[in-house]
Enzyme design. Structure first.
Site, short mmCIF file in Angstrom:
data_model
loop_
_atom_site.label_atom_id
_atom_site.label_comp_id
_atom_site.label_asym_id
_atom_site.label_seq_id
_atom_site.Cartn_x
_atom_site.Cartn_y
_atom_site.Cartn_z
N HIS A 1 27.40 73.59 39.15
CA HIS A 1 27.37 72.75 40.35
C HIS A 1 26.59 71.46 40.11
O HIS A 1 25.77 71.04 40.91
CB HIS A 1 26.81 73.54 41.54
CG HIS A 1 27.73 74.63 41.99
ND1 HIS A 1 27.97 75.74 41.22
CD2 HIS A 1 28.48 74.79 43.11
CE1 HIS A 1 28.83 76.54 41.84
NE2 HIS A 1 29.16 75.97 42.99
N LEU B 1 -0.34 79.83 34.23
CA LEU B 1 -0.63 81.14 34.84
C LEU B 1 0.55 81.70 35.64
O LEU B 1 1.40 80.97 36.13
CB LEU B 1 -1.88 81.03 35.70
CG LEU B 1 -3.16 80.80 34.88
CD1 LEU B 1 -4.33 80.43 35.77
CD2 LEU B 1 -3.50 82.04 34.06
N SER C 1 -14.08 84.42 30.92
CA SER C 1 -12.81 85.07 31.24
C SER C 1 -12.47 86.12 30.20
O SER C 1 -11.70 87.05 30.47
CB SER C 1 -11.69 84.04 31.32
OG SER C 1 -12.03 83.02 32.24
N GLU D 1 14.46 82.51 40.69
CA GLU D 1 14.81 81.81 39.45
C GLU D 1 13.69 81.87 38.42
O GLU D 1 13.95 81.88 37.21
CB GLU D 1 15.16 80.35 39.76
CG GLU D 1 16.42 80.15 40.61
CD GLU D 1 16.19 80.40 42.10
OE1 GLU D 1 15.03 80.57 42.53
OE2 GLU D 1 17.20 80.44 42.84
N ASP E 1 28.40 70.40 50.35
CA ASP E 1 27.14 71.13 50.53
C ASP E 1 25.93 70.19 50.60
O ASP E 1 24.87 70.57 51.11
CB ASP E 1 26.94 72.16 49.41
CG ASP E 1 27.55 73.52 49.77
OD1 ASP E 1 27.84 73.75 50.96
OD2 ASP E 1 27.73 74.34 48.85
N ASN F 1 -12.01 89.42 38.61
CA ASN F 1 -13.39 89.01 38.34
C ASN F 1 -13.95 88.08 39.43
O ASN F 1 -15.02 87.51 39.26
CB ASN F 1 -13.54 88.42 36.93
CG ASN F 1 -12.76 87.13 36.77
OD1 ASN F 1 -12.44 86.45 37.74
ND2 ASN F 1 -12.46 86.78 35.53
N HIS G 1 -5.80 81.93 28.94
CA HIS G 1 -7.07 81.28 28.59
C HIS G 1 -8.06 82.28 28.00
O HIS G 1 -9.07 81.87 27.44
CB HIS G 1 -7.67 80.55 29.80
CG HIS G 1 -7.80 81.41 31.04
ND1 HIS G 1 -6.71 81.84 31.77
CD2 HIS G 1 -8.88 81.91 31.66
CE1 HIS G 1 -7.14 82.57 32.79
NE2 HIS G 1 -8.44 82.63 32.75
N GLY H 1 -0.49 80.61 29.29
CA GLY H 1 -1.48 79.56 29.54
C GLY H 1 -1.12 78.80 30.80
O GLY H 1 -1.98 78.22 31.45
#
Lengths: 620, 620
Positions: A417, A124, A39, A368, A425, A184, A76, A122
């Site tokens: 909340h 991903l 990598s 988020e 809710d 790759n 990595h 690390g």
């Protein structure tokens, strides 16, 4: 850009740097006996082009505020990053061989224990979100010419978080942001979905409005041209989609499956690869010059003391609203404070901050992960970001919070909340595991104000604390408990009711604190004296007060919380007194709740004043 | 499709159904005093076209196995869903007025407490992943002609999880899947990023390889044509990008900001809207006919007993590998078992299952949210999905796990590479909060086998248990502790070492259990007798054994775990004995770890045999 060398000499210099970085990646992972050399090899030409042609930085001072920024999202490939900084002169090449040992901060994946790493990677698919935060910082806050480069893997580009940040970067027109995808073709266990379908990559990124360039990722002049094009592209972010080969340069493993995360065996196997790579070095005396960061204005703006709260004892204010008001006061005092939200700013009341400081507010829409990631990026640039959404939706970003804890990032998160007290809710909107998930991470301060004064003061404390802080707030309006000059500190608590005849200590925070106070009154009317503690700091917890109080009230504590039973306030208390033989009884939400009225739900889940009275009577 | 009516009559019928559903949405939210009528109104024509033209289902039996499937990803439009089922005849319209009350399962957001809801929604951006699981089920496993429809909001289409599932659905050529985006332009707090830029939506979805159609979302014939086109599109999933108006049909609020999540006031305001909508009903006696599901083969395949483990006492097997082997044995016994992984199948050993049962294995690539969501979808179709990745990466899917708990979905999750004992890869790859995050969710069984035999048996127990289960496994090879006929049960534990002179109970699981056994030996050699318990079931926990053991060993327990200090094994023990006055001392990882050798890390973080001995000596 670098002018003194001919183009040929420059390309040769970059190419040789890439080859040396490949060699160091092979050598260090073989020495460690683990790691991801293939990598590293696929990305070496990209990283060498960035470090020795494109980026402006000071190799002796990687924290230079106007440096271009580099985020290795594919963490990595850490040995390649370390080799690049050695090539640039910051690290000693001999130290590279300490990779992955307990004695060296050259860890398996990069962390900010290293001064040239801004954010831990690390896990991903997180680097781009941090890059968005950095690019926003430079574009909007610091007006810096610095550019941000984020190197991603192709496998990780499937992570949804990437596409949140892709959309947000486009929306913010971040033309100072450049992503690179090292395509790759091979994931850990299989070829990737798209392998080398470069047009498919292009259609995705261009479809999201980015300036997308497909290049051969081992063709240094092509990479140079693409980065130049990115630098001149205005109004939108750019992505370099680089077609590469995993293990590039080592014939025996190049583009071969089953070579993910495997070092070459120390000895003959590694040496053979190093020899092959060494033969790829081209004759040249020249080393490319590293471009210096642009000089420019700096200097920090003055920080003032934050205004005190000014509530009336008769007020009724939700802690989420008090948070919003406090954030404005904080923003007035401290120009480094930034606000972020995920399309609920009219519920979390960050809209107040946004209205007052539009330049320092970032609407992240319903994303988020991108929000928390951008906050981490902003914190890496020295800002103090406060990111808010419903407590339950922070679960969406838990992996980002986990990585922020590893970075010990200076982010402040607010989850509103909390609990069943939101009512109608229903369970999908109730934050009932937020204390557990935040407390689990080392070094995260977890705060839980019950009234507006406390909320105000804890916002102040959060900003003053260096490191991640979580603040839990509630939906319902609550009475004011405290005088405006009451002090609160991280790790503190307040004994609200006490007397010499107390036979039980009740510990609560948030809506259940008010239930506990009601219960205290009812019990008092029946001649049963109990102590009541406001445990506004869950982590760290005020162990001394809890132990002392329990000891003087019959060795028993009753905790009450609008949170699931595991990992919340009750367990924080348990943990504090565990070694003392003190008996702790927890009232908490023990099943999936239902829609209903807040009071009905407190009752049904056993955390109302009435249920506290019942429990207390059984204990005393 | 429905043939007896003219096209005009059919359109009128669908339109009238949509209008009645709008009226019910307004009425029920006004009665409840909360809810999202405007989000219902924008989607009413879409839902009416689906329910009364497109979908094949049995309104008296929503669980019919060959029904088309409908997932309301924008769960806040629940009143519209309830109104559709009332319109279809399953619900009594009078019951709609019980919306959001404790007495009715018509909650604020849909949950599977209702027989016509397959998966809980309300945390945005999750519906499509469940839809992918359902479509995979029908296409590959059940060979059913059923189609799956997922209705999303435009705001939620920013959630990254959506794009994970978009990519996966394309990769799997799910032409039986149709997404609909209700593009009403307005989020909760602001207009969405793309508002009504329909071409931008098209370029994103088409860029990801979907058949993307832009339509006017209130034009019923256009919607009908788009759904017909989707049904005839082969080899790829389709998306209907519907341009709509929030609050459609109610002039005073149509396409207006600041009307998200607000009911019309009961009384005059609501009545005025209802009157306006009522005037939109067109004269017609006809009601569209609901298309019945296709008849077809059914019948379940026989389930056999799972093969017993067959380990030798001299074997050395990692629990992750034993998990992989057990999953194959389980797959042979039970045809309902399905495997999923996120590009680490050679580390979690689900590759064994994938090799044996390629049709029942789903590679989800690096997309943990899509993986857990698909598992929830598969579980909703009666399958028993086992989804595996590194424990730390399950944090990425925590919101999905939270919602799966609300659904009480029958998913089984396996998290490998727990703790610092993974060694050199460093903190980003270490699962150190998984027990905390899983235990926090009510109804999730949390298991932690220490050896291969136990791992095998717990896989069997997990499959037999109805509801979510989490299994934690480790990276290092471990000795075999148990005979192949040893029994294990959810909620159980095993006392591994005991004697009449025991002065302390040590509780552990996983790698630390072996450290505890070593410590036991060392202590014994020094004449200190201690008890050792394998706590392989963290939730539920074997309270009786823990209390009894502690009472007979001096009232003290020492817990040891390769997990952060809050919310793990130690806190599970604490919670079990909290009310007994038993003293509990926890050994756990208390700071962010570093890369290093596994043994070095166990030592540094105070959970090695040596550190257990030290702690035990202080206590006895």
């Amino acid at each position: 850009m670098a002018t003194r060398m001919t183009q040929d000499a420059l390309v040769t210099g970059i190419s040789n740097a890439a080859t040396r970085m490949r060699i160091e990646s092979v050598r260090s992972t073989s020495e460690a006996g683990s790691g991801h050399p293939t990598s590293c090899c696929s990305a070496a030409d990209i990283v060498a082009t960035l470090f020795f042609y494109v980026m402006r930085y000071d190799p002796k001072n990687p924290k230079h505020p106007r440096s271009d920024r580099f985020v290795l999202s594919k963490g990595h490939a850490a040995p390649l990053l370390y080799a690049a900084w050695a090539e640039a002169g910051l690290l000693d090449k001999a130290d590279l061989l300490k990779l992955r040992t307990l004695d060296s901060d050259l860890e398996g994946h990069p962390t900010p224990r290293l001064n040239f790493v801004d954010v831990a990677t690390g896990s991903l698919g997180q680097g781009l979100s941090a890059g968005v935060g950095m690019a926003i910082n430079d574009q909007r806050l610091d007006e810096s010419p610095a550019r941000t480069y984020v190197l991603m893997g192709d496998g990780e580009s499937v992570e949804g978080a990437v596409w949140e940040s892709v959309e947000l970067a486009r929306h913010c027109n971040l033309d100072n942001l450049c992503a690179i995808v090292d395509i790759n073709r091979l994931g850990q266990s299989d070829p990737t979905m798209l392998q080398h379908e470069m047009e498919a990559y292009r259609s995705r990124w261009a479809g999201f409005g980015w300036h997308a360039m497909v290049v051969e990722g081992h063709d240094i002049p092509a990479l140079m041209a693409a980065f130049d094009e990115a630098a001149f592209t205005r109004g939108k972010p750019s992505v370099v989609l680089a077609r590469t080969l995993k293990g590039k340069g080592i014939t025996s493993i190049e583009d071969k499956p089953n070579w993910h995360g495997k070092p070459l065996k120390k000895g003959e196997e590694a040496q053979k690869a190093i020899d092959e790579l060494t033969r790829q070095l081209r004759q040249s005396a020249d080393k490319p010059e590293i471009r210096k960061p642009e000089a420019g204005k700096g200097g920090s703006k003055p920080v003032k003391a934050m205004a005190s709260p000014a509530y009336q004892s008769s007020d009724s204010v939700a802690t989420r609203e008090a948070f919003g008001s406090a954030l404005v006061a904080l923003g007035e005092a401290n120009p480094l404070v930034v606000g972020l939200d995920a399309d609920v700013k009219n519920s979390t009341f960050t809209e107040k901050f946004g209205a007052q400081f539009p330049d320092r507010f970032m609407e992240c829409f319903i994303a988020e992960q991108a929000m928390v990631g951008a906050a981490v990026g902003l914190a890496a640039c020295g800002k103090i970001p406060f990111a808010a959404t419903f407590a339950c939706f922070l679960t969406r970003a838990y992996d980002f919070i986990r990585m922020a804890a590893i970075s010990q990032s200076n982010i402040k998160l607010m989850g509103s909340h909390a609990g069943v007290s939101i009512g109608e809710d229903g369970p999908s909107q109730m934050g009932l595991e937020d204390l557990a998930m935040m407390s689990a991470q080392p070094g995260v301060v977890v705060l839980y104000p019950s009234d507006a004064v406390c909320a105000h003061r804890l916002v102040e404390a959060a900003a003053a604390h260096r490191g991640p802080v979580y603040i839990r707030t509630g939906r319902p309006k609550c009475p004011i408990l405290y005088a405006n000059d009451q002090t609160f500190k991280i790790g503190g608590s307040i004994v609200l009711r006490q007397g010499p005849a107390d036979r039980l200590t009740i510990v609560a925070a948030g809506v259940t604190l008010f239930e506990a106070l009601k219960a205290h009154e009812k019990l008092q009317a029946e001649g049963i004296a109990v102590r009541v503690i406001d445990l506004y700091s869950i982590v760290p917890v005020d162990q001394a007060t809890l132990i002392e109080s329990a000891r003087t009230t019959g060795g028993q504590i009753l905790t009450v919380e609008d949170h699931y039973e595991h990992g919340g306030l009750g367990d924080a208390v348990l943990g504090a007194v565990a070694a003392e033989g003190i008996k702790v009884h927890k009232l908490a939400v023990r099943e999936i709740p239902h829609s209903g009225k807040p009071d009905e739900l407190l009752e049904r889940h056993g955390i109302s004043a009435g249920r506290i009275v019942e429990a207390a009577k059984k204990l005393v």
